[in-house]
Design a protein around this motif. Structure first.
Motif, PDB file in Angstrom:
ATOM      1  N   ARG A 191      -0.876 -10.460  -1.875  1.00  0.00           N
ATOM      2  CA  ARG A 191      -0.004 -11.262  -2.009  1.00  0.00           C
ATOM      3  C   ARG A 191      -0.825 -12.640  -2.290  1.00  0.00           C
ATOM      4  O   ARG A 191      -0.424 -13.425  -3.129  1.00  0.00           O
ATOM      5  CB  ARG A 191       0.594 -11.516  -0.571  1.00  0.00           C
ATOM      6  CG  ARG A 191       1.663 -10.598  -0.261  1.00  0.00           C
ATOM      7  CD  ARG A 191       2.377 -10.738   1.004  1.00  0.00           C
ATOM      8  NE  ARG A 191       3.293  -9.725   1.440  1.00  0.00           N
ATOM      9  CZ  ARG A 191       4.630  -9.836   1.045  1.00  0.00           C
ATOM     10  NH1 ARG A 191       5.072 -11.027   0.704  1.00  0.00           N
ATOM     11  NH2 ARG A 191       5.548  -8.872   1.230  1.00  0.00           N
TER      12      ARG A 191
ATOM     13  N   ARG B  73       3.474   3.703  -9.292  1.00  0.00           N
ATOM     14  CA  ARG B  73       2.624   3.041 -10.445  1.00  0.00           C
ATOM     15  C   ARG B  73       1.473   4.294 -10.505  1.00  0.00           C
ATOM     16  O   ARG B  73       1.427   5.076  -9.633  1.00  0.00           O
ATOM     17  CB  ARG B  73       2.020   1.924  -9.805  1.00  0.00           C
ATOM     18  CG  ARG B  73       1.213   2.178  -8.384  1.00  0.00           C
ATOM     19  CD  ARG B  73       0.497   0.943  -7.731  1.00  0.00           C
ATOM     20  NE  ARG B  73      -0.288   1.338  -6.630  1.00  0.00           N
ATOM     21  CZ  ARG B  73       0.007   0.531  -5.489  1.00  0.00           C
ATOM     22  NH1 ARG B  73       0.649  -0.666  -5.464  1.00  0.00           N
ATOM     23  NH2 ARG B  73      -0.508   0.976  -4.363  1.00  0.00           N
TER      24      ARG B  73
ATOM     25  N   ARG C 230      -6.710  -3.855  -8.297  1.00  0.00           N
ATOM     26  CA  ARG C 230      -6.872  -2.875  -7.243  1.00  0.00           C
ATOM     27  C   ARG C 230      -8.180  -2.719  -6.864  1.00  0.00           C
ATOM     28  O   ARG C 230      -8.764  -2.413  -5.876  1.00  0.00           O
ATOM     29  CB  ARG C 230      -6.199  -1.391  -7.608  1.00  0.00           C
ATOM     30  CG  ARG C 230      -4.728  -1.594  -7.852  1.00  0.00           C
ATOM     31  CD  ARG C 230      -3.983  -0.197  -7.308  1.00  0.00           C
ATOM     32  NE  ARG C 230      -4.112   0.050  -5.934  1.00  0.00           N
ATOM     33  CZ  ARG C 230      -3.211  -0.655  -5.172  1.00  0.00           C
ATOM     34  NH1 ARG C 230      -2.326  -1.501  -5.462  1.00  0.00           N
ATOM     35  NH2 ARG C 230      -3.283  -0.474  -3.746  1.00  0.00           N
TER      36      ARG C 230
ATOM     37  N   ASP D 113      -2.661   2.479   0.397  1.00  0.00           N
ATOM     38  CA  ASP D 113      -3.511   3.291  -0.242  1.00  0.00           C
ATOM     39  C   ASP D 113      -4.809   3.263   0.829  1.00  0.00           C
ATOM     40  O   ASP D 113      -5.592   4.013   0.197  1.00  0.00           O
ATOM     41  CB  ASP D 113      -3.865   2.921  -1.469  1.00  0.00           C
ATOM     42  CG  ASP D 113      -4.601   1.526  -1.609  1.00  0.00           C
ATOM     43  OD1 ASP D 113      -4.400   0.629  -0.502  1.00  0.00           O
ATOM     44  OD2 ASP D 113      -5.301   1.200  -2.555  1.00  0.00           O
TER      45      ASP D 113
END
Ligand code: DC
Length: 234
Positions: free
Chosen positions: A45, A193, A114, A137
């Motif tokens: 975020r 994704r 990521r 994850d």
């Protein structure tokens, strides 16, 4: 923290859909055992907020890579509350707005984002301190060897109502149907994704808390932790 509890270093991964109460669970575990808590959703975020503020073009790999070089995310504890810091500024309220929520899944689907986040998250887990980390994850990618993995789930309407109440309590304007469609939109992107989609780790303990009170779910969760992390009263 209960001083009568003896513990070894323990890594707890908590994953699940949006607004299932993962952060609430993780915070309670951290407070009970005196462990480090990391809210990885807050990191995605904060990155999204920075990209929005700087008008970063998400379709340009170079712009995204450049912007990532200028991001420093950390956490601060203020009166027992976890606050997210972006380049020295407290952005805890700003990162929870629906505006950021509308873009965060697109930003967190970018592999370059990521890998930067996962590297920082692994460094946070490197020390001697036990850690509880929540996200999408954690059990599958960040800490595949975590001592315990929880996968939290709840009915979509229960989740939308909880997020609505959370925002209202914080004085942030909210609309239930907008929240419900944002949650559905994020769940779809997060679980489809290409790079590290949200999925349940094979060895995760699944907890559906739709019909559980907080006490009931924490009782189950503490039971697993005390057992697995060799916690015993002295
Ligand atoms: O937990 P949250 O709702 O604050 O997370 C915001 C978004 O960040 C979520 O929609 C997906 C992304 N996220 C992620 O991709 N991986 C994580 N480990 C944590 C969050």
């Amino acid at each position: 923290m209960n001083e009568n509890l003896k513990i070894k270093k323990c890594t707890i991964a908590i994953d699940g859909y949006s607004a299932c109460g993962k952060s609430t669970i993780a915070k309670q575990i951290a407070a009970r055992f005196g462990w480090v808590y990391v809210d990885t959703g807050a990191m995605y975020r904060a990155t999204t907020l920075h990209f929005l503020n700087e008008d970063v073009d998400l379709n340009s790999l170079q712009s995204v890579e450049n912007a990532l070089k200028h991001i420093n995310i950390s956490f601060r504890n203020v009166n027992g509350h976890n606050r997210t810091m972006l380049n020295g500024d407290d952005v805890e309220e700003q990162i929870r707005t629906i505006h950021v929520s509308n873009f965060v899944s697109e930003v967190s689907a970018l592999s370059v984002v990521r890998s930067a986040m996962v590297a920082q998250q692994r460094r946070m887990g490197d020390g001697d301190l036990s850690i509880v980390m929540d996200g999408r994850d954690i059990g599958t990618v960040v800490f595949p060897d975590a001592d315990i993995k929880f996968f939290i789930t709840a009915l979509p309407e229960v989740r939308a109502m909880r997020r609505f109440n959370e925002l209202v309590e914080k004085g942030i304007p909210a609309d239930l149907s907008t929240i419900a469609s944002n949650l559905m939109h994020r769940d779809t992107i997060d679980s489809t994704r290409e790079d590290s989609p949200l999925r349940q780790a094979e060895d995760a303990i699944v907890i559906d808390n739709s019909l559980l009170s907080n006490n009931e779910q924490m009782h189950i969760i503490y039971g697993h932790i005390e057992n697995k992390c060799n916690i015993y009263g002295v």
